[in-house]
Enzyme design. Structure first.
Site, PDB file in Angstrom:
ATOM      1  N   SER A 183      61.613 -11.639  68.185  1.00 13.93           N
ATOM      2  CA  SER A 183      62.775 -12.478  68.472  1.00 13.93           C
ATOM      3  C   SER A 183      63.923 -11.625  68.977  1.00 13.93           C
ATOM      4  O   SER A 183      63.932 -10.409  68.820  1.00 13.93           O
ATOM      5  CB  SER A 183      63.221 -13.221  67.220  1.00 13.93           C
ATOM      6  OG  SER A 183      63.738 -12.279  66.302  1.00 13.93           O
ATOM      7  N   LYS A 184      64.858 -12.294  69.572  1.00  8.81           N
ATOM      8  CA  LYS A 184      66.037 -11.644  70.129  1.00  8.81           C
ATOM      9  C   LYS A 184      66.738 -10.815  69.045  1.00  8.81           C
ATOM     10  O   LYS A 184      67.266  -9.749  69.305  1.00  8.81           O
ATOM     11  CB  LYS A 184      66.968 -12.739  70.658  1.00  8.81           C
ATOM     12  CG  LYS A 184      68.043 -12.220  71.537  1.00  8.81           C
ATOM     13  CD  LYS A 184      68.006 -12.834  72.914  1.00  8.81           C
ATOM     14  CE  LYS A 184      69.017 -12.118  73.772  1.00  8.81           C
ATOM     15  NZ  LYS A 184      68.623 -11.995  75.137  1.00  8.81           N
ATOM     16  N   ARG A 185      66.712 -11.351  67.834  1.00  9.59           N
ATOM     17  CA  ARG A 185      67.371 -10.670  66.717  1.00  9.59           C
ATOM     18  C   ARG A 185      66.776  -9.280  66.493  1.00  9.59           C
ATOM     19  O   ARG A 185      67.445  -8.354  66.073  1.00  9.59           O
ATOM     20  CB  ARG A 185      67.185 -11.508  65.455  1.00  9.59           C
ATOM     21  CG  ARG A 185      68.475 -11.786  64.737  1.00  9.59           C
ATOM     22  CD  ARG A 185      68.312 -12.776  63.592  1.00  9.59           C
ATOM     23  NE  ARG A 185      66.984 -13.327  63.417  1.00  9.59           N
ATOM     24  CZ  ARG A 185      66.097 -12.899  62.519  1.00  9.59           C
ATOM     25  NH1 ARG A 185      66.397 -11.900  61.728  1.00  9.59           N
ATOM     26  NH2 ARG A 185      64.930 -13.482  62.405  1.00  9.59           N
TER      27      ARG A 185
END
Ligand code: GLU
Length: 488
Positions: free
Chosen positions: A258-260
């Site tokens: 994920s982007k996180r």
């Protein structure tokens, strides 16, 4: 199986709701490779029936990113052929025509239940702890006549599939083998929504059939949709495609990518300075192997040995360190002229003036920096001293190379440089060697102080080549200017 004899037609069918994620990109890559390997067709279908989540910009970015990766579709938006339109939102008449067939055969029915009622059913199911939740099939027995009369009177309805209450639905997955689901666990899924738009399941099956899809290669997250799709194929009496569900890509430390947890979209990696060749190569190897231990491969090499049999069902981890390494490898084999254009672009972005440099000089710089570059931006960052004298000097380097005695060494080098007529790599090397012999010292003792003076940093390409490209006059100027900063 007869499906295998038909010319291969595969699709990438994104919903334009967000960025092209690396998982989606890998799906597109495998479809593209398979089509090319089999002499088939790769088409792009835009699944835009979820009007609430539709995003025009996402659609534009998606097509740009696919093209950037080199995954040009043979058919699709901008390359319309007989199977179009390629936007599901423009195919509503086809879905409406086809749903009639299922209503006629009794495989589909109108459902008038309101959202409130469905919520209530769900809440009651949860409270009583039943094992199978979902729609309670309340409207399943309403006759077609009654339903149509209610619709004519202005009532709103969805259309659902009449899923068999017993038995199993099974299919062969090319990658995961035999899979079966109990029908009692499947909901009477909605096929046509209240707004008249089809659901993903219905549109996907109808399109895959009419657009001639022979193989469906898609992410593992869709595997639970496949029994529903099989039921639809059965209800229509159509032959299903070959199913291939691709392994999940996990973040390096486990869990979803994920982007996180860092870059996750194709655009992110482009901005970080990755080559499209690297991303395609790296993503292709997440779940597939060429049958030997090759890793750095061109698109053509991968297509030449691409088979579905070598896709592994096991989840794979996204190792960004390896991606970085691979980018360095691809930069080595990348066309020099292309790298010159990258150099110009990145210099321009950094505000470094290169207008005095000829194309040949830029080419020499690219060749010198290539072995050390990991990212495209590195070309500008590592090359600024070829265009302007350094304004700062690495501090650790100063302590090490400009220590006691360094001024005398640097001025001896400077004299030797002045004595060179033709300032070429071999002549510069010879001058250094002669100087080492006459001073009875190691070559290494002569280079540190002047490298720092000329480039501002302690590491870089070979010093003789570097000096040649910087040029005699400039090398001498820079050393002389730095002499007072060195210790006697
Ligand atoms: N529109 C779906 C997606 O966004 C396509 C799934 C499929 O390939 O059937 O991934």
């Amino acid at each position: 199986m007869s499906t295998n004899q038909k010319p291969v037609r595969v699709r990438f069918a994104p919903s334009p709701t967000g960025y092209l994620h690396v998982g989606g990109a890998r799906t597109a890559i495998y479809n593209y490779f398979f089509a090319k390997a089999m002499g088939g067709t790769f088409y792009l279908r835009i699944e835009d029936t979820d009007r609430k989540r539709y995003n025009e910009e996402a659609l534009h970015d998606l097509m740009r990113d696919l093209k950037w990766l080199g995954l040009q579709w043979d058919e699709g938006p901008g390359a319309e052929k007989d199977c179009g339109p390629y936007f599901q939102s423009e195919r509503l008449d086809i879905y409406h025509r086809e749903i009639q067939k299922l209503l006629d055969s009794g495989d589909a029915y109108y459902c008038f239940c309101t959202e409130e009622r469905l919520q209530q059913v769900r809440a009651e199911q949860e409270k009583s702890g039943v094992s199978v939740t979902g729609y309670d099939r309340h409207c399943r027995h309403i006759s077609r006549e009654e339903a149509e009369a209610r619709i004519a009177a202005g009532e709103n309805a969805v259309i659902r599939l009449k899923v068999p209450e017993q038995g199993i639905t099974e299919f062969e997955d090319k990658i995961r083998g035999h899979i079966e689901y109990k029908n009692e666990l499947l909901d009477d899924l909605v096929l046509i929504k209240r707004d008249g738009f089809p659901t993903y399941h219905f549109a996907s099956v109808v399109d895959d059939h009419f657009m001639g899809t022979t193989h469906v290669l898609r992410g593992d997250e869709w595997i639970s949709s496949t029994p529903k799709h099989m039921l639809l194929y059965k209800a229509f009496g159509w032959e299903p495609p070959v199913w291939c569900h691709l392994p999940v890509i996990l973040a390096a430390g486990g869990g979803k990518l994920s982007k996180r947890k860092g870059a996750a979209s194709v655009g992110d990696f482009r901005d970080l300075g990755y080559l499209p060749e690297t991303l395609v190569n790296f993503l292709a190897l997440l779940g597939w192997n060429p049958g030997d231990d090759r890793e750095v491969m061109s698109v053509k090499e991968m297509i030449d040995c691409f088979t579905l049999e070598r896709i592994n069902p096991k989840a794979v981890a996204f190792d960004e360190k390896k991606l970085q390494w691979m980018n360095g490898q691809h930069i080595q084999i990348c066309d020099n002229q292309f790298l010159v254009s990258v150099l110009k672009e990145t210099l321009h972005a950094e505000g470094i003036d290169y207008s005095n440099s000829s194309e040949d000089r830029l080419l020499e710089i690219v060749k010198l920096l290539k072995p050390r570059a990991k990212f495209l931006q590195d070309f500008a960052q590592m090359s600024s001293y070829f265009f302007k004298a350094p304004e700062t000097f690495d501090e650790k380097g100063q302590r090490k190379h400009w220590a006691e005695g360094s001024r005398e060494i640097a001025s001896a080098v400077c004299q030797a440089m002045k004595a060179i007529d033709e300032f070429t790599t071999p002549n510069i090397e010879e001058a250094f060697n002669d100087l080492a012999v006459s001073r009875n010292c190691k070559l290494g003792e002569l280079v540190g102080a002047v490298r720092l003076a000329v480039s501002g940093v302690t590491a870089g390409p070979g010093l003789w080549e570097l000096f040649e490209v910087v040029g005699k006059e400039e090398v001498i100027n820079r050393i002389e200017k730095a002499l007072p900063l060195m210790q006697e």
